[in-house]
Design a protein around this motif. Structure first.
Motif, short mmCIF file in Angstrom:
data_model
loop_
_atom_site.label_atom_id
_atom_site.label_comp_id
_atom_site.label_asym_id
_atom_site.label_seq_id
_atom_site.Cartn_x
_atom_site.Cartn_y
_atom_site.Cartn_z
N GLY A 17 28.58 45.90 38.53
CA GLY A 17 29.66 46.09 39.49
C GLY A 17 30.54 44.86 39.64
O GLY A 17 31.77 44.96 39.67
N LEU A 18 29.91 43.69 39.71
CA LEU A 18 30.69 42.45 39.84
C LEU A 18 31.53 42.18 38.59
O LEU A 18 32.66 41.71 38.69
N ILE A 19 30.98 42.49 37.43
CA ILE A 19 31.76 42.30 36.19
C ILE A 19 32.92 43.29 36.15
O ILE A 19 34.02 42.95 35.70
N CYS A 20 32.71 44.50 36.62
CA CYS A 20 33.81 45.47 36.71
C CYS A 20 34.89 44.96 37.67
O CYS A 20 36.08 45.03 37.36
N ILE A 21 34.46 44.43 38.82
CA ILE A 21 35.41 43.86 39.78
C ILE A 21 36.16 42.69 39.15
O ILE A 21 37.37 42.55 39.33
N LEU A 22 35.43 41.87 38.39
CA LEU A 22 36.06 40.75 37.70
C LEU A 22 37.19 41.25 36.80
O LEU A 22 38.30 40.71 36.81
N ASN A 23 36.90 42.28 36.00
CA ASN A 23 37.93 42.81 35.11
C ASN A 23 39.12 43.35 35.88
O ASN A 23 40.26 43.19 35.47
N LEU A 24 38.86 43.99 37.01
CA LEU A 24 39.96 44.50 37.83
C LEU A 24 40.79 43.35 38.42
O LEU A 24 42.02 43.41 38.43
N LEU A 25 40.11 42.31 38.91
CA LEU A 25 40.82 41.16 39.47
C LEU A 25 41.66 40.44 38.41
O LEU A 25 42.72 39.90 38.73
N LEU A 26 41.18 40.45 37.18
CA LEU A 26 41.91 39.79 36.10
C LEU A 26 42.98 40.70 35.51
O LEU A 26 43.70 40.30 34.59
N GLY A 27 43.07 41.92 36.01
CA GLY A 27 44.11 42.84 35.55
C GLY A 27 43.80 43.51 34.23
O GLY A 27 44.69 44.02 33.56
#
Length: 131
Positions: A72-82
């Motif tokens: 989940g955190l890695i998915c959030i990371l990808n979303l935050l990085l666009g």
């Protein structure tokens, strides 16, 4: 206070593993702000390892929670990085496979470090019992 020290230590260890992965793979070759976000997320993943120190949670549940939290955190990371393409059909499978490989490698390293520490402790106990 002791809990804060533990969580800070786990956060820093998470950042350490994150920096190692970053240097070896260069997955997130982006600007400084994105690198800071990446390291922060890695620190949060490090905090997730405290699940394994909780005696009230069975190890299999701790592992499942850690895996899902990390994913989940890695998915959030990808979303935050666009990086929204990650979640599209052909790329998502590749993303999951790479995630599983990196997760397994980090677990392998962690288990080797744990085994090494356990062996040292057991050797010290044996030496102490001989005297």
């Amino acid at each position: 206070m002791k809990l804060i020290k533990k969580l800070l230590r786990e956060f820093l260890v998470g950042m350490l593993f994150g920096s190692m992965i970053y240097m070896l793979t260069n997955f997130y070759n982006v600007n400084l702000n994105h690198r800071i976000i990446y390291l922060f997320i890695c620190g949060l993943i490090g905090i997730l390892t405290e699940l394994f120190n909780n005696e009230n949670i069975k190890i299999i549940y701790a592992f499942i929670l850690h895996f899902l939290g990390t994913f989940g955190l890695i998915c959030i990371l990808n979303l935050l990085l666009g990086d929204y393409d990650t979640f599209e059909s052909p790329y998502f499978i590749q993303f999951v496979i790479i995630f599983l490989i990196v997760y397994a490698i980090i677990w392998g390293i962690s288990l080797m470090l744990f085994r090494n520490t356990t062996d040292k402790i057991n050797d010290a106990i044996k030496k102490r019992n001989k005297h």
